[in-house]
Design a protein around this motif. Structure first.
Motif, PDB file in Angstrom:
ATOM      1  N   THR A  43      -6.483  97.160  94.478  1.00 16.58           N
ATOM      2  CA  THR A  43      -6.713  95.723  94.320  1.00 16.58           C
ATOM      3  C   THR A  43      -8.121  95.516  93.777  1.00 16.58           C
ATOM      4  O   THR A  43      -8.998  96.366  93.960  1.00 16.58           O
ATOM      5  CB  THR A  43      -6.526  94.973  95.655  1.00 16.58           C
ATOM      6  N   CYS A  44      -8.319  94.403  93.104  1.00 22.63           N
ATOM      7  CA  CYS A  44      -9.620  94.096  92.524  1.00 22.63           C
ATOM      8  C   CYS A  44     -10.048  92.691  92.930  1.00 22.63           C
ATOM      9  O   CYS A  44      -9.211  91.820  93.166  1.00 22.63           O
ATOM     10  CB  CYS A  44      -9.568  94.180  90.996  1.00 22.63           C
ATOM     11  N   VAL A  45     -11.350  92.496  93.011  1.00 19.40           N
ATOM     12  CA  VAL A  45     -11.925  91.180  93.270  1.00 19.40           C
ATOM     13  C   VAL A  45     -12.775  90.840  92.066  1.00 19.40           C
ATOM     14  O   VAL A  45     -13.778  91.499  91.801  1.00 19.40           O
ATOM     15  CB  VAL A  45     -12.766  91.170  94.557  1.00 19.40           C
ATOM     16  N   CYS A  46     -12.342  89.815  91.340  1.00 17.28           N
ATOM     17  CA  CYS A  46     -12.971  89.575  90.045  1.00 17.28           C
ATOM     18  C   CYS A  46     -12.889  88.098  89.674  1.00 17.28           C
ATOM     19  O   CYS A  46     -11.858  87.460  89.916  1.00 17.28           O
ATOM     20  CB  CYS A  46     -12.251  90.429  88.995  1.00 17.28           C
ATOM     21  N   PRO A  47     -13.950  87.535  89.076  1.00 17.51           N
ATOM     22  CA  PRO A  47     -13.863  86.169  88.571  1.00 17.51           C
ATOM     23  C   PRO A  47     -13.023  86.171  87.285  1.00 17.51           C
ATOM     24  O   PRO A  47     -13.293  86.939  86.366  1.00 17.51           O
ATOM     25  CB  PRO A  47     -15.314  85.782  88.285  1.00 17.51           C
ATOM     26  N   MET A  48     -12.017  85.305  87.232  1.00 16.57           N
ATOM     27  CA  MET A  48     -11.136  85.242  86.072  1.00 16.57           C
ATOM     28  C   MET A  48     -10.798  83.787  85.777  1.00 16.57           C
ATOM     29  O   MET A  48     -10.717  82.959  86.682  1.00 16.57           O
ATOM     30  CB  MET A  48      -9.821  85.990  86.342  1.00 16.57           C
ATOM     31  N   GLU A  49     -10.576  83.487  84.509  1.00 20.55           N
ATOM     32  CA  GLU A  49      -9.938  82.229  84.162  1.00 20.55           C
ATOM     33  C   GLU A  49      -8.442  82.438  84.326  1.00 20.55           C
ATOM     34  O   GLU A  49      -7.890  83.418  83.809  1.00 20.55           O
ATOM     35  CB  GLU A  49     -10.275  81.826  82.728  1.00 20.55           C
ATOM     36  N   PRO A  50      -7.759  81.582  85.090  1.00 19.14           N
ATOM     37  CA  PRO A  50      -6.334  81.799  85.369  1.00 19.14           C
ATOM     38  C   PRO A  50      -5.506  82.080  84.120  1.00 19.14           C
ATOM     39  O   PRO A  50      -4.585  82.897  84.146  1.00 19.14           O
ATOM     40  CB  PRO A  50      -5.910  80.490  86.047  1.00 19.14           C
ATOM     41  N   GLY A  51      -5.852  81.443  83.004  1.00 17.89           N
ATOM     42  CA  GLY A  51      -5.099  81.663  81.774  1.00 17.89           C
ATOM     43  C   GLY A  51      -5.307  83.024  81.168  1.00 17.89           C
ATOM     44  O   GLY A  51      -4.553  83.439  80.276  1.00 17.89           O
ATOM     45  N   ASP A  52      -6.338  83.760  81.618  1.00 14.83           N
ATOM     46  CA  ASP A  52      -6.625  85.091  81.071  1.00 14.83           C
ATOM     47  C   ASP A  52      -5.963  86.213  81.869  1.00 14.83           C
ATOM     48  O   ASP A  52      -6.080  87.375  81.494  1.00 14.83           O
ATOM     49  CB  ASP A  52      -8.145  85.329  81.042  1.00 14.83           C
ATOM     50  N   VAL A  53      -5.301  85.878  82.969  1.00 16.90           N
ATOM     51  CA  VAL A  53      -4.659  86.903  83.794  1.00 16.90           C
ATOM     52  C   VAL A  53      -3.338  87.316  83.139  1.00 16.90           C
ATOM     53  O   VAL A  53      -2.476  86.461  82.896  1.00 16.90           O
ATOM     54  CB  VAL A  53      -4.396  86.386  85.221  1.00 16.90           C
ATOM     55  N   PRO A  54      -3.138  88.589  82.835  1.00 18.11           N
ATOM     56  CA  PRO A  54      -1.881  89.034  82.212  1.00 18.11           C
ATOM     57  C   PRO A  54      -0.681  88.762  83.116  1.00 18.11           C
ATOM     58  O   PRO A  54      -0.805  88.689  84.342  1.00 18.11           O
ATOM     59  CB  PRO A  54      -2.097  90.542  82.025  1.00 18.11           C
ATOM     60  N   ASP A  55       0.485  88.619  82.507  1.00 14.23           N
ATOM     61  CA  ASP A  55       1.696  88.300  83.252  1.00 14.23           C
ATOM     62  C   ASP A  55       2.088  89.389  84.241  1.00 14.23           C
ATOM     63  O   ASP A  55       2.724  89.102  85.262  1.00 14.23           O
ATOM     64  CB  ASP A  55       2.862  88.058  82.277  1.00 14.23           C
ATOM     65  N   ASP A  56       1.720  90.638  83.962  1.00 19.56           N
ATOM     66  CA  ASP A  56       2.128  91.738  84.847  1.00 19.56           C
ATOM     67  C   ASP A  56       1.143  91.978  85.984  1.00 19.56           C
ATOM     68  O   ASP A  56       1.333  92.901  86.790  1.00 19.56           O
ATOM     69  CB  ASP A  56       2.301  93.041  84.047  1.00 19.56           C
ATOM     70  N   ILE A  57       0.103  91.164  86.082  1.00 20.50           N
ATOM     71  CA  ILE A  57      -0.917  91.326  87.124  1.00 20.50           C
ATOM     72  C   ILE A  57      -0.871  90.123  88.062  1.00 20.50           C
ATOM     73  O   ILE A  57      -0.895  88.972  87.621  1.00 20.50           O
ATOM     74  CB  ILE A  57      -2.329  91.456  86.512  1.00 20.50           C
ATOM     75  N   GLY A  58      -0.799  90.399  89.361  1.00 17.24           N
ATOM     76  CA  GLY A  58      -0.841  89.328  90.350  1.00 17.24           C
ATOM     77  C   GLY A  58      -2.258  88.823  90.536  1.00 17.24           C
ATOM     78  O   GLY A  58      -3.218  89.600  90.483  1.00 17.24           O
ATOM     79  N   PHE A  59      -2.412  87.529  90.754  1.00 17.92           N
ATOM     80  CA  PHE A  59      -3.740  86.933  90.924  1.00 17.92           C
ATOM     81  C   PHE A  59      -3.664  85.852  91.992  1.00 17.92           C
ATOM     82  O   PHE A  59      -2.804  84.970  91.936  1.00 17.92           O
ATOM     83  CB  PHE A  59      -4.233  86.325  89.609  1.00 17.92           C
ATOM     84  N   GLN A  60      -4.551  85.937  92.959  1.00 17.10           N
ATOM     85  CA  GLN A  60      -4.639  84.906  93.993  1.00 17.10           C
ATOM     86  C   GLN A  60      -6.061  84.388  94.056  1.00 17.10           C
ATOM     87  O   GLN A  60      -6.997  85.133  94.357  1.00 17.10           O
ATOM     88  CB  GLN A  60      -4.215  85.455  95.360  1.00 17.10           C
ATOM     89  N   ARG A  61      -6.225  83.110  93.764  1.00 14.95           N
ATOM     90  CA  ARG A  61      -7.562  82.499  93.795  1.00 14.95           C
ATOM     91  C   ARG A  61      -8.080  82.488  95.225  1.00 14.95           C
ATOM     92  O   ARG A  61      -7.385  82.078  96.145  1.00 14.95           O
ATOM     93  CB  ARG A  61      -7.484  81.073  93.259  1.00 14.95           C
ATOM     94  N   ILE A  62      -9.341  82.914  95.410  1.00  9.39           N
ATOM     95  CA  ILE A  62      -9.916  82.909  96.744  1.00  9.39           C
ATOM     96  C   ILE A  62     -11.221  82.116  96.825  1.00  9.39           C
ATOM     97  O   ILE A  62     -11.675  81.790  97.915  1.00  9.39           O
ATOM     98  CB  ILE A  62     -10.169  84.347  97.265  1.00  9.39           C
ATOM     99  N   LEU A  63     -11.807  81.788  95.672  1.00 11.53           N
ATOM    100  CA  LEU A  63     -13.058  81.028  95.710  1.00 11.53           C
ATOM    101  C   LEU A  63     -13.282  80.352  94.359  1.00 11.53           C
ATOM    102  O   LEU A  63     -13.188  80.987  93.308  1.00 11.53           O
ATOM    103  CB  LEU A  63     -14.243  81.942  96.025  1.00 11.53           C
ATOM    104  N   LYS A  64     -13.568  79.064  94.415  1.00 12.34           N
ATOM    105  CA  LYS A  64     -13.844  78.328  93.195  1.00 12.34           C
ATOM    106  C   LYS A  64     -15.180  78.753  92.619  1.00 12.34           C
ATOM    107  O   LYS A  64     -16.140  79.008  93.343  1.00 12.34           O
ATOM    108  CB  LYS A  64     -13.860  76.828  93.500  1.00 12.34           C
ATOM    109  N   GLY A  65     -15.253  78.832  91.294  1.00  7.03           N
ATOM    110  CA  GLY A  65     -16.492  79.253  90.647  1.00  7.03           C
ATOM    111  C   GLY A  65     -17.572  78.197  90.729  1.00  7.03           C
ATOM    112  O   GLY A  65     -17.313  77.015  90.463  1.00  7.03           O
ATOM    113  N   ARG A  66     -18.759  78.597  91.141  1.00  9.67           N
ATOM    114  CA  ARG A  66     -19.893  77.677  91.151  1.00  9.67           C
ATOM    115  C   ARG A  66     -21.173  78.489  91.048  1.00  9.67           C
ATOM    116  O   ARG A  66     -21.434  79.358  91.889  1.00  9.67           O
ATOM    117  CB  ARG A  66     -19.933  76.821  92.411  1.00  9.67           C
ATOM    118  N   ASN A  67     -21.954  78.232  90.021  1.00  7.05           N
ATOM    119  CA  ASN A  67     -23.226  78.906  89.837  1.00  7.05           C
ATOM    120  C   ASN A  67     -24.375  77.991  90.215  1.00  7.05           C
ATOM    121  O   ASN A  67     -24.237  76.754  90.203  1.00  7.05           O
ATOM    122  CB  ASN A  67     -23.402  79.355  88.386  1.00  7.05           C
TER     123      ASN A  67
END
Length: 315
Positions: A145-169
């Motif tokens: 498993t990986c923990v990574c900041p991603m734009e939801p639209g950039d996640v490939p269809d074959d990879i599961g993605f669960q948002r855990i924290l909203k981006g804020r700098n």
């Protein structure tokens, strides 16, 4: 001569219980079935296992030695059952987790410590990477498993993605920085200070450039670049430099180390999330780790949001 290990276990149970009846009860078997097993074993060995006519039951020397081996088998069997039970329940095993360096060192490592405190038999192997290489590692099966900041639209269809924290700098500095002691700030006040830049290939490096462009700072001095999160924090704490960091990373640092300046900046569209390749094929330990991370981040997200509400952010 081959001896069934289960028969040795039964002998040890009879000897330790002091008789057939109690031994059968301890094993959850009937006394006649144990008597038949003992009789069959004696026939195969050509030797008595219990003294004839002695009550309570007295084992022969051969039986005593065989029973000793049976206890070893019983302990090994119990240990094997415990190991299997721990793995099946997700209390033992290993998890290979990877992620972007700043988040892994600034946030995830603290959560991993809590995870291992709660589940000490679970091993975590940590590595680093950015989005593209992390996705390839998931596909190759070299990480779980990986923990990574991603734009939801950039996640490939074959990879599961669960948002855990909203981006804020935020713009961060050391707690002793002159700007950290000011009750109000103007954007032009930050232009005179040097900046720390993240590694050139990291998303945070581009975030810093975008932030400076958005607030009209085109000519800025870089006092330190690259380095690990710990080195960046050390330089921030001991200098007048500024940098851009995720607010969650600043929030997780010890008090009086670094602070976020009350200046509202443009936030990235990326969201911190957990990625995996095939959840159905994940081991119980890996599914437990993902559930634990999700739960912990729900608490962190709420705490970060509360901190934001308490701060006074300027446009």
């Amino acid at each position: 001569m081959l001896i069934d290990p289960k028969h040795l276990h039964i002998l040890s149970a009879i000897v330790d219980a002091g008789g057939m009846s109690q031994g059968a009860r301890n094993l959850g078997k009937s006394q006649p079935s144990l008597s038949r097993i003992v009789a069959d074993l004696e026939a195969r060995l050509g030797e008595s296992l219990f003294e004839k006519g002695r009550r309570p039951l007295q084992p022969t020397e051969l039986c005593t030695r065989l029973a000793s081996e049976g206890r070893v088998i019983a302990r090994a069997t119990q240990q094997a059952q415990d190991i299997a039970s721990q793995f099946i329940s997700g209390h033992a095993g290993s998890v290979r987790v990877a992620g972007t360096p700043i988040f892994m060192d600034g946030v995830i490592s603290t959560i991993i410590a809590g995870f291992q405190d709660e589940f000490p038999e679970l091993r975590v192997d940590q590595s680093y990477g950015y989005a593209e290489e992390l996705i390839e590692a998931l596909r190759a099966g070299t990480v779980d498993t990986c923990v990574c900041p991603m734009e939801p639209g950039d996640v490939p269809d074959d990879i599961g993605f669960q948002r855990i924290l909203k981006g804020r700098n935020v713009i961060a500095c050391g707690s002793a920085h002159p700007l950290a002691r000011k009750k109000s700030l103007r954007l032009e006040e930050i232009s005179e200070f040097p900046w720390i830049t993240q590694p050139a290939g990291s998303p945070l490096y581009q975030d810093l450039r975008d932030v400076l462009d958005s607030i009209g700072i085109s000519d800025f001095k870089v006092s330190y670049s690259g380095g690990t999160l710990s080195s960046i924090i050390n330089v921030l704490a001991g200098s007048k430099a500024l940098t851009v960091l995720p607010f969650s990373v600043v929030y997780m640092q010890p008090k009086n180390t670094i602070v976020a300046l009350p200046i509202r900046i443009e936030h990235p569209k990326r969201e911190l999330g957990m990625l995996w390749n095939d959840m159905e094929s994940q081991s119980p330990a890996k599914r437990r780790f993902i559930r634990y991370m999700t739960k912990r981040f729900a608490g962190i997200s709420q705490a970060v949001a509360e901190r934001q509400r308490q701060e006074i952010w300027r446009e």
